[in-house]
Write an enzyme that holds these catalytic residues in place. Structure first.
Site, PDB file in Angstrom:
ATOM      1  NE  ARG A  11       8.860 121.601  17.521  1.00 39.81           N
ATOM      2  CZ  ARG A  11       9.338 122.754  17.979  1.00 39.81           C
ATOM      3  NH1 ARG A  11       8.522 123.799  18.139  1.00 39.81           N
ATOM      4  NH2 ARG A  11      10.617 122.871  18.273  1.00 39.81           N
ATOM      5  NE  ARG A  47      -3.973 132.595  19.646  1.00 38.62           N
ATOM      6  CZ  ARG A  47      -4.173 133.316  20.745  1.00 38.62           C
ATOM      7  NH1 ARG A  47      -3.282 133.261  21.739  1.00 38.62           N
ATOM      8  NH2 ARG A  47      -5.243 134.069  20.872  1.00 38.62           N
ATOM      9  CG  ASP A  78       4.745 127.032  18.370  1.00 39.69           C
ATOM     10  OD1 ASP A  78       3.977 127.906  18.807  1.00 39.69           O
ATOM     11  OD2 ASP A  78       4.993 125.970  18.976  1.00 39.69           O
TER      12      ASP A  78
END
Length: 255
Positions: free
Chosen positions: A202, A50, A52
């Protein structure tokens, strides 16, 4: 019901992420709307990851169930026609076994992060890379990355809203390469694991960028990992340089 695997490529910029949203555009919503043009009442589709808002894909995998048999090539062509003008493409399609699941059958996921260093604004790759103006040193980032390999408690690199049952994950690869870029340099981070925590990649890249800039040492990354505290993490970098590059399965459904 026949089941099909779809390999998807998309630009994540216009979307609020993969997952269907009630009042915002999503990649899942775009693909399901295209499927609805072919057959009515198609069940919800599932994806390997999924992604972002703002995150791109080169090799996202989803599966769907249809009421009739489709030639995979014709199905991909029809979906690509109905996906227009969304920046989403079906780059491969295959008939798969009824027990194939895009998420739960996956053995690993590989992400690519693109970071560009140069003074002038990026034009052609705008929205596709994270740009920083300061130069970066490759070797210290590579040394720092080695501390993150293997099985660890990654609480430090986990978003506070992460819903994973455990912060313990095994990181199989975190490889950084440097290459030429017009009027600058590009650094590519190749990250591979069976699964990831929310914002883990990230968080890695934002922290390693601090090492490359000289603000952190490689040993600071080791200390941050061992702290098992979100406050010990470096900055979380923006999403636009991140790509879901590949999903691995026991057998490649696309041959």
């Amino acid at each position: 019901m026949p089941r099909y695997a779809l390999k998807l490529e998309y630009d994540g910029a216009p979307f609020a992420g993969w997952q269907r949203q009630a009042d915002q555009p999503s990649v899942q919503g775009a693909v399901e709307a295209a499927l609805a043009k072919l057959e009515r009442d198609v069940p919800s589709i599932a994806a390997a990851g999924r992604t972002d808002a703002g995150v791109h894909a080169l090799g996202q995998v989803a599966h769907c169930e249809l009421t009739r048999e489709w030639d995979p090539f014709r199905l991909s062509e029809a979906l690509n026609y109905h996906l227009k003008p969304h920046p989403v493409a079906v780059v491969a399609c295959a008939r798969v076994a009824d027990d194939f699941h895009a998420r739960f059958s996956a053995l690993e996921r590989q992400y690519l992060f693109r970071l560009v260093t140069r003074r002038a604004p990026v034009v052609h790759d705008a929205g596709k890379v994270w740009q920083v103006q300061n130069p970066l040193a490759l070797e210290p980032m590579q040394r720092a990355a080695r501390y993150l390999l293997g099985r660890h408690d990654f609480t430090t690199f986990r978003a506070s809203i992460c819903q994973a049952d455990s912060p313990v994950k095994t990181l199989d690869e975190l490889r950084i390469e440097e290459m030429d870029y017009p009027s600058g340099r590009e650094f590519r981070f190749h990250v591979r694991a069976r699964s990831f925590l929310h914002n883990q990649v990230r968080s890695f890249v934002g922290t390693l960028e601090r090492v490359g800039a000289g603000a952190w040492t490689p040993e600071d990354v080791k200390a941050a990992l061992e702290a098992r505290a979100r406050a010990a993490c470096g900055p979380v970098c923006p999403p636009q340089g991140l790509y879901l590059a590949r999903v691995g399965y026991p057998e490649d459904p696309f041959g």
